[in-house]
Structures are given as C-alpha cells and as structure tokens.
Design a protein around this motif. Structure first.
Motif, PDB file in Angstrom:
ATOM      1  N   GLU A  11      35.456  11.388 -36.071  1.00 12.89           N
ATOM      2  CA  GLU A  11      34.722  10.139 -35.988  1.00 12.89           C
ATOM      3  C   GLU A  11      34.597   9.701 -34.537  1.00 12.89           C
ATOM      4  OE1 GLU A  11      36.753   7.305 -38.372  1.00 12.89           O
ATOM      5  OE2 GLU A  11      36.728   8.561 -40.179  1.00 12.89           O
ATOM      6  N   SER A  12      33.594   8.923 -34.243  1.00 12.00           N
ATOM      7  CA  SER A  12      33.336   8.485 -32.879  1.00 12.00           C
ATOM      8  C   SER A  12      34.570   7.812 -32.274  1.00 12.00           C
ATOM      9  CB  SER A  12      32.154   7.505 -32.861  1.00 12.00           C
ATOM     10  OG  SER A  12      31.909   7.039 -31.555  1.00 12.00           O
ATOM     11  N   ASP A 391      33.989  16.885 -32.143  1.00 11.51           N
ATOM     12  CA  ASP A 391      33.168  15.687 -32.187  1.00 11.51           C
ATOM     13  C   ASP A 391      31.709  16.089 -32.441  1.00 11.51           C
ATOM     14  OD1 ASP A 391      32.130  16.542 -29.700  1.00 11.51           O
ATOM     15  OD2 ASP A 391      33.559  15.318 -28.602  1.00 11.51           O
ATOM     16  N   GLU A 392      30.892  15.118 -32.729  1.00  9.77           N
ATOM     17  CA  GLU A 392      29.495  15.385 -33.085  1.00  9.77           C
ATOM     18  C   GLU A 392      28.728  16.036 -31.930  1.00  9.77           C
ATOM     19  OE1 GLU A 392      27.703  11.832 -34.527  1.00  9.77           O
ATOM     20  OE2 GLU A 392      28.806  11.843 -36.429  1.00  9.77           O
ATOM     21  N   LYS A 393      29.048  15.651 -30.702  1.00 14.94           N
ATOM     22  CA  LYS A 393      28.369  16.229 -29.542  1.00 14.94           C
ATOM     23  C   LYS A 393      28.613  17.732 -29.457  1.00 14.94           C
ATOM     24  CE  LYS A 393      28.125  15.952 -24.481  1.00 14.94           C
ATOM     25  NZ  LYS A 393      28.679  15.308 -23.256  1.00 14.94           N
TER      26      LYS A 393
END
Length: 410
Positions: A11-12, A391-393
C-alpha cells in the motif's frame, strides 16, 4: 513475467518491513522471508548509473529463486551460470543463450554437451586438460581464459581453486591456439565480498597485458569479464569499487576500443532485498558463576536452513529483537540457537540482548545472498517461505518492461 502475479502490492507509503510486522502480528508461527522486489530494481538502476560501461551478468548461484531470475531477466541482465542446471533454469525463462556465460572453469562432459546443444557459446577455462575436453566436445565454443588475481581481503577466496596464474596464462593460450580453439577474452574473480577495491585495477591491468600478448599469436580478444566481489548489504557502498573499475577501464579498455566488458554481480543484487523473521519457540535460563543470568534462545531457523551462510559464506549476522511481549527487562548476555539437534547449530552470540520471551521474534536483514540455495531440511525442519512485496511503481515498471520485450519479440 508470470511470477509478477505472486508479488503482493504494498500500500502507498508502506514498506516491506511493515508488511513483515503485519504478518507477525497476524499470528504466523513459522520463520519466513520478506523479499523487497523494489530493492532489486533499485540495485539494477544503481549499477547502470555507477558502472555504465559494464554489463551485469547475475551470478545465479547466489540466489536462484525463480522470482529473482524473472525480475532480472525482465530488467535485461545477463546470467553467470556454473552448471547445466543453472543454464537450463535461465533458458527456460526465455533468456537468449547469448546472455549466458558458463563461468565454471571445470565442467562435466554432460554439462558441456548440454550447453553445446542449447547454443550457450561462451565458456571459461583455466587449465590445459579442460581445453582438450572442450576441443573434443564443443570445438566451436567461444572461450574465456580465467586468470587469478586475489583480493587481499574477501569474504570468500576463490583463487585457490580457480584461475590460472598470470605468468602461466600465455602458454595456455598457445595450447588453445594449437588446438584450433577460439579464445575471445579474459576473465577474473577477485573474491566474493571483496573489501580491497584496488585489486580491480591490478586485475584489469593484468588482463590488458594478456590481451596484447594474445594478439601476437593471432587472437583478437573482444570480451573482458571482471567477475564478482561487489558488496550487497544495506550498509555497504558500490562507490569505491566503481571508482577503481571505471578509472582502470578508462586507462586500459577505453570506450570505443572494441571490447565488451561484463561482470558477475551476485550479492550486490539480492543480499539487501531479503529479510528473515524467526520466532523464539524456546528459552533456557543459565546461571552464571557471578550470580547473573544469561539466556539461550532457540529459533525456528538455523545453520541447516537460511543460516548456512555462516559456514559457507563466512557471513556475520545481526539479530534485531522484535518484541511482542510487554516485559521490560534489563539486557543480558544471550546466545541464539537453531532448531536442530546438532550442537553446532548456533546462529550467533554470546552478545548483549534485551531479555526476550517465547513468542518474541528476531529479525535478520541482508539475508538474500548464499542462503536459500544451500538450505536443506535436516531434522525435518522446514525451509522458510519467501513472501515477495513491491510498491505499485516497481510493479508498473516491470509490467512495462515485460510488455515492451514481448513487442520486440514479435
């Protein structure tokens, strides 16, 4: 990259460490790893920034996890393989044979036959007997002579087993020439976990001398392999070695000279990406002669599991106490022991530790290199599972690279 589906999304604002703590708080009892995929990607970007003229060929022996290999394959690294099995594993992912160097100087005949059929062309050697073997089994191979140039200080010394002495290298090249074999370059390995950066300058200079000598007998070398030895722990830096390597390459193998330069980093990519969490399942109080207490803590992983690195990689591990109990006791001398019935199964200590309780946890960072590949199930003890996070990045970057690679293959 199919394995990307097995990576949990952070999660962020959350870290892999926080994900580990969440798993512990959920009531898990088994030892486990947390793998930070983003750390591997960050390491790759650091390599490209600090050693821009050196192509990384990841040392598969360091950590042959399919997840690690898939991530590095997506990032476009090459692979340093030391056996038929390692070559087969990398080829099965779709890596091109040209991105593999079979960097074991002494190879069983069956392994040579395998790579010949698979199209893995680049093989290392360091002795005359190996040349005769290759001449009989794979005469069209592209050979790389491995010379010996040992660091004064390294975590694992390799020169006692591999690499021809520099003064004996030229006669070996003459033998290769007489056999009609194609030698294309020079390799060396200063030692795993090198702490002697200047050794790279000495080794690169020695390689330059061999390049020039080989030309006199008709060889046109086009490959320099500077091996491994690059640090990978969180508190380490690539800067000192990179400065020496870049300076030496500028002097002896400048850009545009027609020589491809590769290296074989292993722990640099994966050591800091893995964190191990271990549960204290038992505790023993020991009465010292001075009336004080010391404690023996038994955890659910040991030297036959992830901590085999203590014996085989000469690693030094640092326990980080992660307490779940509310006790607030004074520090005391403690030793940490593995779960098997072997009296030698000691992880670390004696050292000062806060007094821990059964059900508390010790966490160990920098556990990604030369740990899991050597683990076994002695005494029926399980090998810790690996939980991968990103992470999403990071996931987006890997997905974009994978999509681009697929388009280029069309």
């Amino acid at each position: 990259m199919e394995l990307i589906k097995e990576i949990a999304v952070l999660e962020s604002g959350r870290s892999a460490w926080q994900a580990m703590e969440q798993m512990i708080n959920s009531g898990i009892q088994d030892a486990f790893f947390v793998m930070d995929v983003g750390e591997i990607v960050r390491r790759h970007h650091e390599w490209k920034l600090k050693l821009p003229s050196v192509e990384p060929f990841y040392a598969v022996k360091c950590n042959d996890s399919p997840m690690v290999l898939e991530v590095l394959n997506a990032l476009g690294t090459g692979f340093d393989c030391a056996s038929e099995g390692e070559c087969a594993k990398v080829l099965a992912m779709g890596a091109d044979p040209s991105r593999i160097i079979f960097a074991n100087t002494v190879k069983p005949a069956s392994h040579i036959n395998f790579v010949a059929k698979a199209g893995v062309a680049t093989l290392t050697f360091d002795n005359e007997e190996e040349l005769y073997k290759i001449q009989a089994l794979y005469p069209s191979a592209k050979l790389v002579i491995r010379i010996r140039c040992d660091a004064s200080s390294a975590q694992c010394v390799l020169g006692m087993k591999f690499g021809v002495e520099v003064e004996d290298a030229f006669p070996l090249l003459e033998t290769a020439r007489a056999l009609g074999l194609d030698v294309v370059g020079v390799s060396f390995h200063v030692g795993s976990g090198c702490s002697d950066p200047p050794v790279f300058q000495r080794a690169i200079q020695a390689a330059r001398g061999l390049f020039d000598a080989a030309k006199r007998i008709g060889f046109e070398f086009t490959l320099l392999d500077i091996g491994g030895g690059f640090p990978g722990n969180k508190d380490s830096s690539l800067d000192n070695i990179a400065d020496v390597v870049n300076s030496a390459l500028k002097e002896f193998f400048p850009v545009g000279c027609g020589v491809r330069v590769i290296a074989e980093p292993g722990r640099f990519y994966v050591a800091s990406a893995y964190t191990l969490a271990t549960l204290i399942h038992s505790k023993r109080r020991v009465k010292n002669k001075d009336g004080t207490n010391s404690f023996m803590y038994y955890i659910n992983d040991g030297i036959y599991g992830s901590f085999n690195c203590l014996k085989y990689d000469h690693a030094v591990v640092k326990p980080i106490p992660l307490k779940r109990s509310k006790a607030n006791k004074e520090p005391a001398i403690g030793t940490i022991w593995g779960p098997t019935c072997d009296g030698e199964d000691q992880v670390t200590g004696p050292l000062m530790l806060p007094e821990m309780e059964i059900g508390d946890w010790f966490v160990f960072e920098n556990m990604g290199a030369y740990t899991l590949p050597i683990s076994c199930g002695f005494n029926g003890m399980p090998v810790p599972e690996v939980n991968a996070f990103a992470d999403e990045k990071t996931l987006l970057e890997l997905k974009n690279i994978t999509t681009l690679n697929k388009k280029n293959d069309l």
